[in-house]
Design a protein around this motif. Sequence first.
Motif, PDB file in Angstrom:
ATOM      1  N   CYS A  23      -2.094  22.835 -13.096  1.00 46.77           N
ATOM      2  CA  CYS A  23      -0.743  22.268 -12.913  1.00 46.77           C
ATOM      3  C   CYS A  23      -0.790  20.884 -12.975  1.00 46.77           C
ATOM      4  O   CYS A  23      -1.794  20.222 -13.024  1.00 46.77           O
ATOM      5  N   VAL A  50      -0.216  36.959  -8.668  1.00 51.91           N
ATOM      6  CA  VAL A  50       1.149  36.463  -8.143  1.00 51.91           C
ATOM      7  C   VAL A  50       0.842  34.997  -7.786  1.00 51.91           C
ATOM      8  O   VAL A  50      -0.026  34.568  -6.995  1.00 51.91           O
ATOM      9  N   LEU A  51       1.795  34.186  -8.188  1.00 51.07           N
ATOM     10  CA  LEU A  51       2.041  32.621  -8.006  1.00 51.07           C
ATOM     11  C   LEU A  51       2.719  32.508  -6.550  1.00 51.07           C
ATOM     12  O   LEU A  51       3.585  32.874  -6.480  1.00 51.07           O
ATOM     13  N   PHE A  52       2.044  31.806  -5.630  1.00 49.82           N
ATOM     14  CA  PHE A  52       2.672  31.389  -4.236  1.00 49.82           C
ATOM     15  C   PHE A  52       2.526  30.035  -4.008  1.00 49.82           C
ATOM     16  O   PHE A  52       1.541  29.279  -4.555  1.00 49.82           O
ATOM     17  N   VAL A  53       3.605  29.476  -3.753  1.00 49.95           N
ATOM     18  CA  VAL A  53       3.900  27.966  -3.708  1.00 49.95           C
ATOM     19  C   VAL A  53       4.236  27.819  -2.208  1.00 49.95           C
ATOM     20  O   VAL A  53       5.602  28.488  -1.784  1.00 49.95           O
ATOM     21  N   GLY A  54       3.704  26.915  -1.415  1.00 52.16           N
ATOM     22  CA  GLY A  54       4.283  26.637  -0.002  1.00 52.16           C
ATOM     23  C   GLY A  54       3.995  25.450   0.461  1.00 52.16           C
ATOM     24  O   GLY A  54       2.959  24.607  -0.162  1.00 52.16           O
ATOM     25  N   GLU A  64      13.090  23.070   0.775  1.00 49.28           N
ATOM     26  CA  GLU A  64      13.290  24.215  -0.289  1.00 49.28           C
ATOM     27  C   GLU A  64      12.163  24.210  -1.385  1.00 49.28           C
ATOM     28  O   GLU A  64      11.593  23.159  -1.557  1.00 49.28           O
ATOM     29  N   VAL A  65      11.771  25.364  -1.884  1.00 50.85           N
ATOM     30  CA  VAL A  65      10.923  25.594  -2.815  1.00 50.85           C
ATOM     31  C   VAL A  65      11.385  26.611  -3.714  1.00 50.85           C
ATOM     32  O   VAL A  65      11.833  27.720  -3.447  1.00 50.85           O
ATOM     33  N   TYR A  66      11.523  26.236  -5.158  1.00 53.95           N
ATOM     34  CA  TYR A  66      11.817  26.980  -6.170  1.00 53.95           C
ATOM     35  C   TYR A  66      10.643  27.295  -7.259  1.00 53.95           C
ATOM     36  O   TYR A  66      10.090  26.303  -7.618  1.00 53.95           O
ATOM     37  N   VAL A  67      10.528  28.637  -7.618  1.00 50.72           N
ATOM     38  CA  VAL A  67       9.574  28.838  -8.647  1.00 50.72           C
ATOM     39  C   VAL A  67      10.223  29.699  -9.622  1.00 50.72           C
ATOM     40  O   VAL A  67      11.187  30.620  -9.364  1.00 50.72           O
ATOM     41  N   LYS A  68      10.353  29.316 -11.063  1.00 48.86           N
ATOM     42  CA  LYS A  68      10.815  29.794 -12.054  1.00 48.86           C
ATOM     43  C   LYS A  68       9.585  30.219 -13.092  1.00 48.86           C
ATOM     44  O   LYS A  68       9.154  29.522 -13.516  1.00 48.86           O
ATOM     45  N   HIS A  69       9.818  31.462 -13.695  1.00 47.87           N
ATOM     46  CA  HIS A  69       8.995  31.841 -14.701  1.00 47.87           C
ATOM     47  C   HIS A  69       9.466  31.413 -16.099  1.00 47.87           C
ATOM     48  O   HIS A  69      10.649  31.802 -16.287  1.00 47.87           O
ATOM     49  N   TYR A  75       5.045  28.689 -15.390  1.00 47.19           N
ATOM     50  CA  TYR A  75       6.065  28.592 -14.269  1.00 47.19           C
ATOM     51  C   TYR A  75       6.514  27.060 -13.858  1.00 47.19           C
ATOM     52  O   TYR A  75       5.787  26.072 -14.190  1.00 47.19           O
ATOM     53  N   TYR A  90       0.633  23.844  -0.948  1.00 48.76           N
ATOM     54  CA  TYR A  90      -0.348  24.971  -1.406  1.00 48.76           C
ATOM     55  C   TYR A  90      -0.014  25.573  -2.718  1.00 48.76           C
ATOM     56  O   TYR A  90       1.330  26.004  -2.717  1.00 48.76           O
ATOM     57  N   LYS A  92      -1.318  28.738  -4.974  1.00 49.40           N
ATOM     58  CA  LYS A  92      -2.161  29.586  -4.723  1.00 49.40           C
ATOM     59  C   LYS A  92      -1.820  30.787  -5.805  1.00 49.40           C
ATOM     60  O   LYS A  92      -0.681  31.368  -6.175  1.00 49.40           O
TER      61      LYS A  92
END
Lengths: 107, 107
Positions: A23, A50-54, A64-69, A75, A90, A92
Motif C-alpha cells: 500500500c 478479502v481486504l479489511f480496513v479499520g 468513515e472508511v471507504y474501500v473501492k475496488h 483498491y 489496520y 488486513k
Amino acid sequence: SRASSRAIAIQPNFVSDASAVTCKGPGIEKPELGKQNSFTVDCTRGGNNVLFVGVFGPDTPCDEVYVKHQGDRQYGVSYKLTDKGQYILYVKWGEDHIPGSPFHIEV
Amino acid sequence: SRASSRAIAIQPNFVSDASAVTCKGPGIEKPELGKQNSFTVDCTRGGNNVLFVGVFGPDTPCDEVYVKHQGDRQYGVSYKLTDKGQYILYVKWGEDHIPGSPFHIEV
C-alpha cells in the motif's frame, strides 16, 4: 429470509499471501485531520482473499472508511478522522496484516 | 516520515465482546445487485474494538464498502456488488465475527 439462512454452495478458498500486498499514498504517509486520507492497496500478488480496513481510536472511532475496488485486485481506500489524536490503521488481507500494518497515525 | 515509523504512545486496549454486537437492515436481509446495500451495526454493548467489514466474491471483488460512524459506536455500512453471483459478507468486531457473520449473499 435472511441472507445468512440461504442454502448456497460457495465456500471461500483462500490461497493468499498478505506479505505480497502493498500500500502507498498520502493517507499512509501524511494523514491529515478532517480530510479524506487516501491510499491504494495493491493485492495483485496477494492471491485470493478479502481486504479489511479499520481504524482504532482510543477516544473516538474513525468517522468513515471507504474501500473501492479499482479493478484487478487494486483498491482505493479513504478514511476520515475528525478529532485530533492518535489512531491505529489496520490493513488486513484476510486474517493477516499487510506489510507495515498496523500503521500508527497522528493527526 | 511514514506514519508507521512515528514513535507514539497509544496501544490498543481491546476489552470487547463481538457477541454483543448486532446488525440489521436490507443490506443483510435482501441485498440487491448494483445498488447500495445498507445496514447498521450497533457496537454500543460490544466494548472497545475496531469494526471491519469485507466482502468475498469468488470471481469479482466487491465493488465498494463504506463504513460510517453515526455516533455512540453505531455504524452505517453500505456495499455494492456489480456482478451477479454469490458472495460472503464478513462483519467483524476486531478479530471476532459478530453474530450471523459470515453472511452468505446472493445477488
